[in-house]
Motif scaffolding. Structure first.
Motif, PDB file in Angstrom:
ATOM      1  N   GLU A 169       0.834  -1.216   0.000  1.00 53.30           N
ATOM      2  CA  GLU A 169       0.000   0.000   0.000  1.00 53.30           C
ATOM      3  C   GLU A 169       0.862   1.256   0.000  1.00 53.30           C
ATOM      4  N   VAL A 170       1.910   1.241   0.828  1.00 55.31           N
ATOM      5  CA  VAL A 170       2.760   2.435   0.951  1.00 55.31           C
ATOM      6  C   VAL A 170       3.487   2.721  -0.360  1.00 55.31           C
ATOM      7  N   LEU A 171       3.967   1.640  -1.015  1.00 56.19           N
ATOM      8  CA  LEU A 171       4.780   1.837  -2.222  1.00 56.19           C
ATOM      9  C   LEU A 171       3.968   1.875  -3.514  1.00 56.19           C
ATOM     10  N   ARG A 172       2.807   1.190  -3.523  1.00 55.14           N
ATOM     11  CA  ARG A 172       2.065   1.074  -4.771  1.00 55.14           C
ATOM     12  C   ARG A 172       0.671   1.677  -4.693  1.00 55.14           C
ATOM     13  N   GLY A 173       0.193   1.907  -3.478  1.00 52.73           N
ATOM     14  CA  GLY A 173      -1.204   2.353  -3.311  1.00 52.73           C
ATOM     15  C   GLY A 173      -1.349   3.848  -3.529  1.00 52.73           C
ATOM     16  N   SER A 174      -2.598   4.315  -3.499  1.00 52.43           N
ATOM     17  CA  SER A 174      -2.826   5.756  -3.651  1.00 52.43           C
ATOM     18  C   SER A 174      -2.303   6.465  -2.403  1.00 52.43           C
ATOM     19  N   VAL A 175      -1.935   7.726  -2.582  1.00 52.29           N
ATOM     20  CA  VAL A 175      -1.290   8.464  -1.493  1.00 52.29           C
ATOM     21  C   VAL A 175      -2.331   8.931  -0.491  1.00 52.29           C
ATOM     22  N   ASP A 176      -2.145   8.548   0.749  1.00 53.67           N
ATOM     23  CA  ASP A 176      -3.026   8.951   1.853  1.00 53.67           C
ATOM     24  C   ASP A 176      -2.195   8.908   3.132  1.00 53.67           C
ATOM     25  N   VAL A 177      -1.437   9.967   3.357  1.00 52.97           N
ATOM     26  CA  VAL A 177      -0.475   9.988   4.467  1.00 52.97           C
ATOM     27  C   VAL A 177      -1.152   9.804   5.821  1.00 52.97           C
ATOM     28  N   ALA A 178      -2.361  10.362   5.973  1.00 48.64           N
ATOM     29  CA  ALA A 178      -3.067  10.233   7.262  1.00 48.64           C
ATOM     30  C   ALA A 178      -3.364   8.766   7.571  1.00 48.64           C
ATOM     31  N   ARG A 179      -3.574   7.970   6.537  1.00 48.40           N
ATOM     32  CA  ARG A 179      -3.893   6.548   6.710  1.00 48.40           C
ATOM     33  C   ARG A 179      -2.614   5.699   6.675  1.00 48.40           C
ATOM     34  N   LEU A 180      -1.629   6.143   5.886  1.00 46.97           N
ATOM     35  CA  LEU A 180      -0.359   5.408   5.724  1.00 46.97           C
ATOM     36  C   LEU A 180       0.805   6.360   5.985  1.00 46.97           C
ATOM     37  N   PRO A 181       1.076   6.669   7.250  1.00 44.94           N
ATOM     38  CA  PRO A 181       2.077   7.703   7.557  1.00 44.94           C
ATOM     39  C   PRO A 181       3.444   7.516   6.903  1.00 44.94           C
ATOM     40  N   ALA A 182       3.858   6.292   6.615  1.00 48.61           N
ATOM     41  CA  ALA A 182       5.169   6.084   5.978  1.00 48.61           C
ATOM     42  C   ALA A 182       5.233   6.763   4.611  1.00 48.61           C
ATOM     43  N   GLN A 183       4.065   7.016   3.999  1.00 46.46           N
ATOM     44  CA  GLN A 183       4.046   7.692   2.691  1.00 46.46           C
ATOM     45  C   GLN A 183       4.462   9.160   2.804  1.00 46.46           C
ATOM     46  N   GLY A 184       4.439   9.686   4.023  1.00 50.63           N
ATOM     47  CA  GLY A 184       4.819  11.098   4.212  1.00 50.63           C
ATOM     48  C   GLY A 184       6.324  11.291   4.239  1.00 50.63           C
ATOM     49  N   VAL A 185       7.068  10.198   4.189  1.00 55.44           N
ATOM     50  CA  VAL A 185       8.527  10.289   4.190  1.00 55.44           C
ATOM     51  C   VAL A 185       9.006  10.488   2.754  1.00 55.44           C
ATOM     52  N   ARG A 186       9.394  11.726   2.449  1.00 48.08           N
ATOM     53  CA  ARG A 186       9.856  12.123   1.105  1.00 48.08           C
ATOM     54  C   ARG A 186      10.944  13.169   1.273  1.00 48.08           C
ATOM     55  N   PRO A 187      12.162  12.692   1.456  1.00 47.73           N
ATOM     56  CA  PRO A 187      13.248  13.663   1.651  1.00 47.73           C
ATOM     57  C   PRO A 187      13.269  14.698   0.529  1.00 47.73           C
ATOM     58  N   GLU A 188      13.276  15.995   0.930  1.00 51.26           N
ATOM     59  CA  GLU A 188      13.225  17.045  -0.086  1.00 51.26           C
ATOM     60  C   GLU A 188      14.502  17.045  -0.937  1.00 51.26           C
ATOM     61  N   GLN A 189      15.640  17.043  -0.281  1.00 52.39           N
ATOM     62  CA  GLN A 189      16.909  16.982  -1.028  1.00 52.39           C
ATOM     63  C   GLN A 189      17.731  15.849  -0.441  1.00 52.39           C
ATOM     64  N   GLY A 190      17.164  14.657  -0.535  1.00 53.48           N
ATOM     65  CA  GLY A 190      17.872  13.520   0.027  1.00 53.48           C
ATOM     66  C   GLY A 190      17.444  12.231  -0.646  1.00 53.48           C
ATOM     67  N   ALA A 191      18.154  11.168  -0.292  1.00 52.36           N
ATOM     68  CA  ALA A 191      17.883   9.863  -0.887  1.00 52.36           C
ATOM     69  C   ALA A 191      16.988   9.045   0.038  1.00 52.36           C
ATOM     70  N   LEU A 192      16.042   8.327  -0.575  1.00 50.80           N
ATOM     71  CA  LEU A 192      15.132   7.453   0.167  1.00 50.80           C
ATOM     72  C   LEU A 192      15.326   6.036  -0.349  1.00 50.80           C
ATOM     73  N   VAL A 193      15.703   5.129   0.541  1.00 51.06           N
ATOM     74  CA  VAL A 193      15.962   3.744   0.153  1.00 51.06           C
ATOM     75  C   VAL A 193      15.191   2.802   1.069  1.00 51.06           C
ATOM     76  N   TRP A 194      14.570   1.807   0.454  1.00 51.63           N
ATOM     77  CA  TRP A 194      13.859   0.765   1.188  1.00 51.63           C
ATOM     78  C   TRP A 194      14.646  -0.534   1.066  1.00 51.63           C
ATOM     79  N   LEU A 195      15.141  -1.041   2.206  1.00 55.36           N
ATOM     80  CA  LEU A 195      15.749  -2.368   2.230  1.00 55.36           C
ATOM     81  C   LEU A 195      14.700  -3.305   2.807  1.00 55.36           C
ATOM     82  N   VAL A 196      14.209  -4.216   2.002  1.00 55.78           N
ATOM     83  CA  VAL A 196      13.141  -5.104   2.462  1.00 55.78           C
ATOM     84  C   VAL A 196      13.527  -6.547   2.158  1.00 55.78           C
ATOM     85  N   ASP A 197      12.978  -7.479   2.949  1.00 60.19           N
ATOM     86  CA  ASP A 197      13.272  -8.881   2.634  1.00 60.19           C
ATOM     87  C   ASP A 197      12.150  -9.455   1.780  1.00 60.19           C
TER      88      ASP A 197
END
Ligand code: 6PG
Length: 248
Positions: A213-241
């Motif tokens: 949902e966070v990576l592929r779903g529609s954006v709804d930060v109030a429901r999926l707070p992790a979607q609000g993480v968007r570094p303005e001038q930085g790198a965002l990396v997801w390490l997942v198993d």
């Protein structure tokens, strides 16, 4: 939000390989930060997933790859419990990493969780951050984050004030957190999104639906707070198993 804005996704076979990859990235970022500006500022994550990373960094030879005298350690969120409490994120980090590496005590900045309200602790932590960085908007070299099965990260929980109407503060008090303990202090989006690097560590099947949902779903930060993480001038990396990635 484009795929790119949601960050780089790296899928690893299991939690052990994930921890090894995270350790390599921690070390590389630490070395680059020290070469560039003489110190490395990192905000640690709580919960269980980063434990293996901390344990790896505490062991030789990896522990020798970091100049710990230049490392400054903060927390992305903390539970409002004493620092020696089993629920304390500070305690986990101390026991698995900080007690095993030559980091000066003055370079460790726990959230002040005793002797006051969560609001007072958040304000005090904000002052600590501003003083330690010499800036009203600190720019971390690295912020580590986890993901909850409900899409929360740090202590930014679905439907809660900081997720619904993000404030201009750097740290905020959290009450009635759905994940015990209920009272916490969290870094805010304003602080997280000012970072140079944000690294999510996500493992286990119980995270698979939230991750999709966070990576592929529609954006709804109030429901999926992790979607609000968007570094303005930085790198965002997801390490997942692979277990966490199984719904992607
Ligand atoms: C905390 C965390 C929290 C955590 C997620 C994932 O203090 O609980 O900061 O945001 O990262 O809940 O927790 P696990 O890694 O234990 O699954």
């Amino acid at each position: 939000m484009t795929e790119h804005e949601r960050g780089e996704l790296i899928i690893l076979p299991d939690p052990s390989v994930l921890a090894a990859e995270a350790a390599q990235r921690f070390i590389a970022l630490a070395q680059a930060a020290v070469a560039d500006h003489g110190r490395f500022t990192v905000a640690l994550s709580g919960g269980s997933t980063p434990r293996a990373l901390y344990e790896r960094l505490a062991q030789s030879p990896l522990s020798e790859s970091v100049d710990w005298a230049t490392v400054h350690v903060f927390w992305g969120d903390e539970r409002m419990v004493p620092p020696d409490d089993i629920e304390s994120n500070y305690r986990i980090a101390r026991e698995t990493l900080l007690a095993h590496v030559p980091i000066p005590a003055a370079n460790i900045y726990p959230v002040p969780t005793i002797g006051g309200t969560a609001e007072a602790a958040a304000r005090a932590y904000e002052e600590t951050l501003i003083a330690a960085f010499g800036s009203e908007l600190p720019r971390f070299d690295l912020i580590l984050l986890g993901l909850g099965p409900d899409g929360h990260t740090a202590a930014l929980f679905p439907g809660q004030p900081e997720a619904v109407r993000p404030s201009a503060a750097l740290a905020a008090a959290v009450h009635n957190a759905p994940k015990p303990p209920p009272v916490r202090i969290t870094c805010t989006y304003r602080l997280i999104n000012a970072a140079a690097n944000v690294l999510f560590l996500v493992a286990g099947t119980d995270k698979a639906l939230a991750l999709r949902e966070v990576l592929r779903g529609s954006v709804d930060v109030a429901r999926l707070p992790a979607q609000g993480v968007r570094p303005e001038q930085g790198a965002l990396v997801w390490l997942v198993d692979t277990a966490a990635a199984k719904e992607l």
